[in-house]
Design an enzyme around this catalytic site. Structure first.
Site, short mmCIF file in Angstrom:
data_model
loop_
_atom_site.label_atom_id
_atom_site.label_comp_id
_atom_site.label_asym_id
_atom_site.label_seq_id
_atom_site.Cartn_x
_atom_site.Cartn_y
_atom_site.Cartn_z
N TYR A 174 35.87 26.32 50.83
CA TYR A 174 36.02 26.96 52.13
C TYR A 174 35.32 26.12 53.20
O TYR A 174 34.86 25.00 52.93
CB TYR A 174 35.50 28.40 52.06
CG TYR A 174 36.32 29.25 51.12
CD1 TYR A 174 37.66 29.54 51.40
CD2 TYR A 174 35.78 29.75 49.94
CE1 TYR A 174 38.43 30.30 50.53
CE2 TYR A 174 36.53 30.52 49.07
CZ TYR A 174 37.86 30.79 49.36
OH TYR A 174 38.61 31.54 48.50
N ARG A 223 25.45 29.97 49.13
CA ARG A 223 26.20 29.76 47.89
C ARG A 223 26.86 28.39 47.93
O ARG A 223 27.48 28.02 48.93
CB ARG A 223 27.27 30.85 47.70
CG ARG A 223 27.75 30.92 46.25
CD ARG A 223 28.76 32.00 46.02
NE ARG A 223 28.63 32.56 44.67
CZ ARG A 223 29.62 33.15 44.02
NH1 ARG A 223 30.83 33.26 44.56
NH2 ARG A 223 29.43 33.63 42.82
N ARG A 334 32.72 39.78 37.50
CA ARG A 334 33.77 40.64 36.97
C ARG A 334 33.24 41.76 36.08
O ARG A 334 33.81 42.87 36.06
CB ARG A 334 34.77 39.79 36.18
CG ARG A 334 35.64 38.89 37.06
CD ARG A 334 36.40 37.87 36.24
NE ARG A 334 35.49 36.98 35.54
CZ ARG A 334 35.61 36.59 34.27
NH1 ARG A 334 36.62 37.02 33.54
NH2 ARG A 334 34.74 35.77 33.73
#
Length: 366
Positions: A174, A223, A334
């Protein structure tokens, strides 16, 4: 029974975490028009109620026209949007939890919708979405400055809303990560160059602006990753020395914690050592790190997009690495998305009740 190491408290720049478990940021797209709903607030509150030490929200867009590529991802600017985030903060705090927003700009990543386009041009360092692939135009110096402003204003808003820390999304291909990556950052000004420390200037300037906005005592997390969604094999730092040059620039700018994303946390980062990415980041910088990558599950997340089910996995190796001090905190994705009670079950030794991950969980805010 799980060992006690996951459930020891940790001091995060004066913020006392009750344990080492962090909810990893996971895009959910359940915020119509970019405004988080009461269901979103309840989703995070359930994890707080079930003893997650720190919740990091899904990525939320800063104030640039194309910071997001999906109209149902929450934004972090605007009166209605920030009021909605205040409800999320209050819901988590009411359950005794701690929470940080992940501030996000997707950069040169196409919209996920067939019927919606962002209300402005895509931002990127050099008008490339992947090496050699033209996509839009390079950001001007004024646009770079405005993006830095947008991150800082969002961070200041987070502090004012009562969030306990803030995380910057600098990973996975990103915008911030696009500046790190020489494959898509071919700028020749101060925000480019062949030196990774130079390409880290955009992130460093964001961190400095965020620090000014939030003050000296507020935790800033960033991050980071070697891999990109555009190229799983990409590496920004091939050696520990290059890793130190890259991450040192971020720490010098004011980052307190490095959230080190890899697809499988147990994989060594460099030959000749069994330290993983978070282990090496801590070793070369001395600051606390968060590890993440298939924690508690047999399969990694990329395969899960294709429908592969992941079964509960042993935490023995993770706990061994945490016990010896390789890293400080553990982000769980998850497994916590599937089961809000995951942390409680692990703490109480209820391994037989841990759930397999099925991508069907993405369809609900359970």
């Amino acid at each position: 029974m799980a060992s006690d190491v996951l459930f020891q408290p940790f001091d995060l720049k004066g913020l006392r975490l009750p344990n080492r478990i962090v909810m990893a940021p996971m895009t959910r797209s359940f915020s119509p028009g970019g405004v988080a709903t009461e269901d979103v607030a309840a989703y995070y509150a359930r994890r707080a109620r079930n003893q997650v030490g720190l919740i990091v929200t899904e990525g939320t867009g800063v104030d640039r026209p194309a910071s997001l590529n999906d109209p149902n991802i929450p934004r972090f600017h605007g009166e209605a949007e920030l009021a909605a985030w205040k409800r999320v903060v209050d819901a988590v705090h009411a359950e005794g939890g701690l929470i940080a927003p992940q501030l996000w700009h997707v950069g040169a990543v196409r919209t996920r919708s067939e019927t919606w386009q962002p209300p402005g041009p895509y931002d990127s360092p050099s008008g490339l979405s992947s090496p050699g692939k033209q996509f839009g135009q390079p950001m001007t110096e004024a646009e770079v400055a405005d993006a830095i402003r947008a991150f800082a204003e969002a961070a200041g808003a987070a502090r004012d809303l009562g969030f306990d820390a803030v995380e910057l999304h600098g990973a996975h291909g990103y915008l911030i990560d696009q500046f790190f990556w020489d494959g898509v950052n071919v700028r020749e000004d101060a925000y480019g160059g062949k030196d990774i420390a130079g390409r880290a200037r955009f992130a460093a300037d964001i961190i400095r602006a965020v620090r000014k906005a939030v003050g000296p005592g507020y935790p800033i997390v960033i991050r980071i990753s070697q891999w990109k969604q555009q190229d799983f094999a990409a590496r920004l730092a091939e050696t520990p020395e290059k890793l130190e040059s890259w991450l040192g620039a971020l720490v010098d700018a004011g980052a307190d914690v490095l959230h080190c994303s890899q697809r499988r946390f147990w994989e060594p980062e460099f030959e000749g050592s069994d330290l993983n990415f978070a282990g090496w980041a801590k070793k070369v910088t001395g600051v606390p790190t968060i590890t993440v990558g298939s924690v508690g599950l047999t399969g990694e997340f990329v395969a899960s997009w294709g429908g592969e089910q992941s079964q509960p996995a042993s935490l023995d190796r993770l706990e061994e690495m945490l016990e010896r001090g390789d890293f400080d905190l553990v982000a769980v994705g998850r497994a916590l998305l599937q089961d809000p009670e995951w942390a409680v079950k692990v703490r109480e030794g209820r391994q037989g009740e841990l759930m397999a991950y099925d991508r069907a969980a993405l369809a609900t805010l359970s």
